[in-house]
Design a protein around this motif. Structure first.
Motif, PDB file in Angstrom:
ATOM      1  N   GLY A  66       0.816  -1.200   0.000  1.00 55.86           N
ATOM      2  CA  GLY A  66       0.000   0.000   0.000  1.00 55.86           C
ATOM      3  C   GLY A  66       0.852   1.252   0.000  1.00 55.86           C
ATOM      4  N   GLN A  67       0.259   2.362   0.480  1.00 60.37           N
ATOM      5  CA  GLN A  67       0.940   3.665   0.451  1.00 60.37           C
ATOM      6  C   GLN A  67       0.889   4.313   1.828  1.00 60.37           C
ATOM      7  N   GLY A  68       1.576   3.738   2.798  1.00 60.90           N
ATOM      8  CA  GLY A  68       1.553   4.285   4.149  1.00 60.90           C
ATOM      9  C   GLY A  68       2.540   5.417   4.339  1.00 60.90           C
ATOM     10  N   HIS A  69       2.595   5.920   5.566  1.00 62.47           N
ATOM     11  CA  HIS A  69       3.479   7.038   5.881  1.00 62.47           C
ATOM     12  C   HIS A  69       4.928   6.591   6.023  1.00 62.47           C
ATOM     13  N   SER A  70       5.143   5.388   6.546  1.00 59.67           N
ATOM     14  CA  SER A  70       6.505   4.918   6.776  1.00 59.67           C
ATOM     15  C   SER A  70       7.239   4.723   5.458  1.00 59.67           C
ATOM     16  N   HIS A  71       8.530   4.970   5.478  1.00 58.48           N
ATOM     17  CA  HIS A  71       9.306   5.011   4.243  1.00 58.48           C
ATOM     18  C   HIS A  71       9.381   3.658   3.549  1.00 58.48           C
ATOM     19  N   HIS A  72       9.694   2.607   4.298  1.00 53.84           N
ATOM     20  CA  HIS A  72       9.998   1.318   3.660  1.00 53.84           C
ATOM     21  C   HIS A  72       8.851   0.310   3.674  1.00 53.84           C
ATOM     22  N   LEU A  73       7.775   0.576   4.393  1.00 51.64           N
ATOM     23  CA  LEU A  73       6.668  -0.381   4.381  1.00 51.64           C
ATOM     24  C   LEU A  73       6.044  -0.460   2.994  1.00 51.64           C
ATOM     25  N   SER A  74       6.034   0.659   2.284  1.00 48.01           N
ATOM     26  CA  SER A  74       5.493   0.684   0.919  1.00 48.01           C
ATOM     27  C   SER A  74       6.596   0.292  -0.058  1.00 48.01           C
ATOM     28  N   SER A  75       7.077  -0.930   0.102  1.00 51.50           N
ATOM     29  CA  SER A  75       8.141  -1.435  -0.761  1.00 51.50           C
ATOM     30  C   SER A  75       8.252  -2.934  -0.550  1.00 51.50           C
ATOM     31  N   LEU A  76       9.259  -3.541  -1.147  1.00 55.01           N
ATOM     32  CA  LEU A  76       9.486  -4.973  -0.958  1.00 55.01           C
ATOM     33  C   LEU A  76       9.853  -5.327   0.478  1.00 55.01           C
ATOM     34  N   ASN A  77      10.122  -4.306   1.312  1.00 52.69           N
ATOM     35  CA  ASN A  77      10.509  -4.544   2.695  1.00 52.69           C
ATOM     36  C   ASN A  77       9.332  -4.535   3.661  1.00 52.69           C
ATOM     37  N   GLY A  78       8.120  -4.310   3.177  1.00 56.71           N
ATOM     38  CA  GLY A  78       6.955  -4.248   4.052  1.00 56.71           C
ATOM     39  C   GLY A  78       6.250  -5.585   4.198  1.00 56.71           C
ATOM     40  N   TYR A  79       5.216  -5.577   5.052  1.00 62.97           N
ATOM     41  CA  TYR A  79       4.277  -6.685   5.193  1.00 62.97           C
ATOM     42  C   TYR A  79       4.923  -7.990   5.648  1.00 62.97           C
ATOM     43  N   ALA A  80       5.963  -7.871   6.459  1.00 62.52           N
ATOM     44  CA  ALA A  80       6.629  -9.073   6.966  1.00 62.52           C
ATOM     45  C   ALA A  80       5.696  -9.999   7.749  1.00 62.52           C
ATOM     46  N   PRO A  81       4.740  -9.477   8.549  1.00 67.32           N
ATOM     47  CA  PRO A  81       3.870 -10.416   9.272  1.00 67.32           C
ATOM     48  C   PRO A  81       3.092 -11.348   8.342  1.00 67.32           C
TER      49      PRO A  81
ATOM     50  N   HIS B 209      -2.884  -4.773  -0.122  1.00 70.91           N
ATOM     51  CA  HIS B 209      -3.449  -3.976   0.975  1.00 70.91           C
ATOM     52  C   HIS B 209      -3.607  -2.528   0.527  1.00 70.91           C
ATOM     53  N   SER B 210      -4.775  -1.949   0.807  1.00 68.40           N
ATOM     54  CA  SER B 210      -5.040  -0.547   0.509  1.00 68.40           C
ATOM     55  C   SER B 210      -4.849  -0.292  -0.994  1.00 68.40           C
ATOM     56  N   MET B 211      -3.922   0.574  -1.390  1.00 68.14           N
ATOM     57  CA  MET B 211      -3.688   0.781  -2.817  1.00 68.14           C
ATOM     58  C   MET B 211      -3.262  -0.521  -3.487  1.00 68.14           C
ATOM     59  N   GLY B 212      -2.585  -1.375  -2.747  1.00 67.28           N
ATOM     60  CA  GLY B 212      -2.266  -2.701  -3.283  1.00 67.28           C
ATOM     61  C   GLY B 212      -3.511  -3.528  -3.540  1.00 67.28           C
TER      62      GLY B 212
ATOM     63  N   GLY C 149     -13.754  -4.032  15.147  1.00 71.06           N
ATOM     64  CA  GLY C 149     -12.845  -3.083  15.769  1.00 71.06           C
ATOM     65  C   GLY C 149     -11.623  -2.734  14.944  1.00 71.06           C
ATOM     66  N   ALA C 150     -11.511  -3.296  13.755  1.00 70.78           N
ATOM     67  CA  ALA C 150     -10.314  -3.087  12.946  1.00 70.78           C
ATOM     68  C   ALA C 150     -10.386  -1.781  12.170  1.00 70.78           C
ATOM     69  N   GLU C 151      -9.235  -1.114  12.084  1.00 69.60           N
ATOM     70  CA  GLU C 151      -9.102   0.077  11.266  1.00 69.60           C
ATOM     71  C   GLU C 151      -8.288  -0.281  10.018  1.00 69.60           C
ATOM     72  N   HIS C 152      -7.689   0.709   9.366  1.00 72.18           N
ATOM     73  CA  HIS C 152      -7.088   0.458   8.054  1.00 72.18           C
ATOM     74  C   HIS C 152      -5.892  -0.488   8.116  1.00 72.18           C
ATOM     75  N   GLY C 153      -5.191  -0.516   9.229  1.00 71.46           N
ATOM     76  CA  GLY C 153      -4.036  -1.402   9.360  1.00 71.46           C
ATOM     77  C   GLY C 153      -4.386  -2.834   9.678  1.00 71.46           C
ATOM     78  N   LEU C 154      -5.660  -3.120   9.902  1.00 72.63           N
ATOM     79  CA  LEU C 154      -6.130  -4.480  10.184  1.00 72.63           C
ATOM     80  C   LEU C 154      -5.306  -5.145  11.291  1.00 72.63           C
ATOM     81  N   GLY C 155      -4.980  -4.356  12.300  1.00 76.39           N
ATOM     82  CA  GLY C 155      -4.269  -4.881  13.455  1.00 76.39           C
ATOM     83  C   GLY C 155      -2.768  -4.723  13.407  1.00 76.39           C
TER      84      GLY C 155
ATOM     85  N   ILE D 217      -0.784  -5.350   9.909  1.00 79.13           N
ATOM     86  CA  ILE D 217      -0.274  -6.303   8.909  1.00 79.13           C
ATOM     87  C   ILE D 217       0.891  -5.761   8.097  1.00 79.13           C
ATOM     88  N   SER D 218       1.099  -4.430   8.098  1.00 80.79           N
ATOM     89  CA  SER D 218       2.107  -3.866   7.201  1.00 80.79           C
ATOM     90  C   SER D 218       3.531  -3.993   7.732  1.00 80.79           C
TER      91      SER D 218
END
Length: 321
Positions: free
Chosen positions: A55-70, A146-149, A255-261, A263-264
């Motif tokens: 997706g397109q989050g605020h953190s620099h590297h989550l929106s890349s191949l380095n995100g979504y490790a969980p 996720h999100s834009m993804g 109770g979940a918001e955009h981050g779904l707990g 996942i990013s």
């Protein structure tokens, strides 16, 4: 929701995971070459493939191949090969790319084409990761976003839109993809969008799910208002389920918001609803859904749904059509 909530026969014990990045795919015509992270179990053969779009989050590297490790680590530990590209929209490329690069800032078409390029080059990826050579099953491919993804994944599953630059209908459906999961994905356009989004991201105005035929699980949070995107509140994210033909399933997380707990990434500051049990539910339910879709007759999805609904305090609900 703990692992013990699920029947033992629905989820194998995790295996060690091999992760390699970046695997670089030459991409003539793309602003930069395509970089991919490969995550895979160290054992096994005829492994199914998940294409994971960030997706397109605020953190620099989550929106890349380095995100979504969980998610990537969990799926790989349970038998999938996970392929994660860095799309041109990634903030990691913001200093590399001219802001006037065609397709900026979201590169909606390029994102889907990234996934198709990966499928075209599975042999190159295998050659670049010798431990993976000969172990992929290209007939069992799923896409998750996720999100834009999620928007990217929906296009690959058959959703359409009108290209705001030339007025043509964009059809990026890929028959090699047999199933998908949309995590907090954008819904329909039109008057559902906020005025700033309709103006700055005009490709979202005309999203049409009526031809999204490929089986998919749509995952939403019932507190995911996304007020910067839509005026319709959390129900907007369920549009890919409500407005597409079956077979589809909808997982609504309470109770979940955009981050779904969360996942990013692990311990991500931008996650507003951090909840390890919710992440565990997303991990297992998405795994189970894809396992059953790619291996018809596998009971994993039904078992996971049963466990969800019979829990003392259910974290969500599932409906299907």
């Amino acid at each position: 929701m703990s692992a013990s909530t699920y029947p033992a026969d629905t989820l194998s014990l995790p295996t060690p995971v091999l992760s390699v990045s970046p695997v670089v795919l030459s991409a003539p015509g793309r602003a930069v070459d395509l970089e991919v992270r490969v995550s895979a179990p160290v054992t096994g053969s005829d492994l199914p493939v998940i294409l994971l779009s960030h997706g397109q989050g605020h953190s620099h590297h989550l929106s890349s191949l380095n995100g979504y490790a969980p998610l990537a680590n969990f799926w790989a530990a349970h038998g999938f090969v996970v392929l994660q590209p860095t799309h041109l929209s990634s903030s990691t490329l913001s200093r590399t790319l001219d802001p006037d690069t065609p397709g900026a800032p979201m590169y909606w078409r390029s994102r889907a084409e990234d996934m198709q390029r990966i499928l075209d080059r599975l042999d190159v990826i295998e050659a670049a990761v010798p431990q993976l050579l000969g172990r992929l099953d290209p007939s069992r491919v799923a896409v998750v976003g996720h999100s834009m993804g999620g928007h990217t994944a929906s296009l690959l599953l058959g959703a359409r839109l009108t290209d705001p630059h030339d007025g043509t209908e964009a059809d990026l459906a890929d028959p090699r993809i047999k199933a998908g999961v949309l995590l907090a994905a954008p819904g329909a356009g039109g008057d559902a969008l906020t005025e700033p989004v309709a103006e700055s991201l005009p490709f979202l105005r005309t999203t049409d799910f009526s031809k999204m035929l490929t089986p998919a699980l749509v995952v939403v949070g019932d507190q995911d208002a996304s007020a910067h995107l839509t005026v319709r509140g959390p129900a907007w994210h369920a549009d890919p389920y409500a407005l597409s033909p079956g077979p589809k399933s909808l997982l609504t997380l309470f109770g979940a918001e955009h981050g779904l707990g969360g996942i990013s990434g692990y311990d991500v500051a931008e996650t507003t609803d951090g909840n390890p049990e919710r992440v565990a539910a997303v991990q297992r339910l998405t795994w189970s859904y894809l396992r059953t879709q790619l291996y018809p007759g596998d009971p994993a999805w039904q078992s996971a749904c049963d466990a969800l609904t019979t829990a003392a305090e259910p974290l969500g609900r599932v409906e299907s059509k």
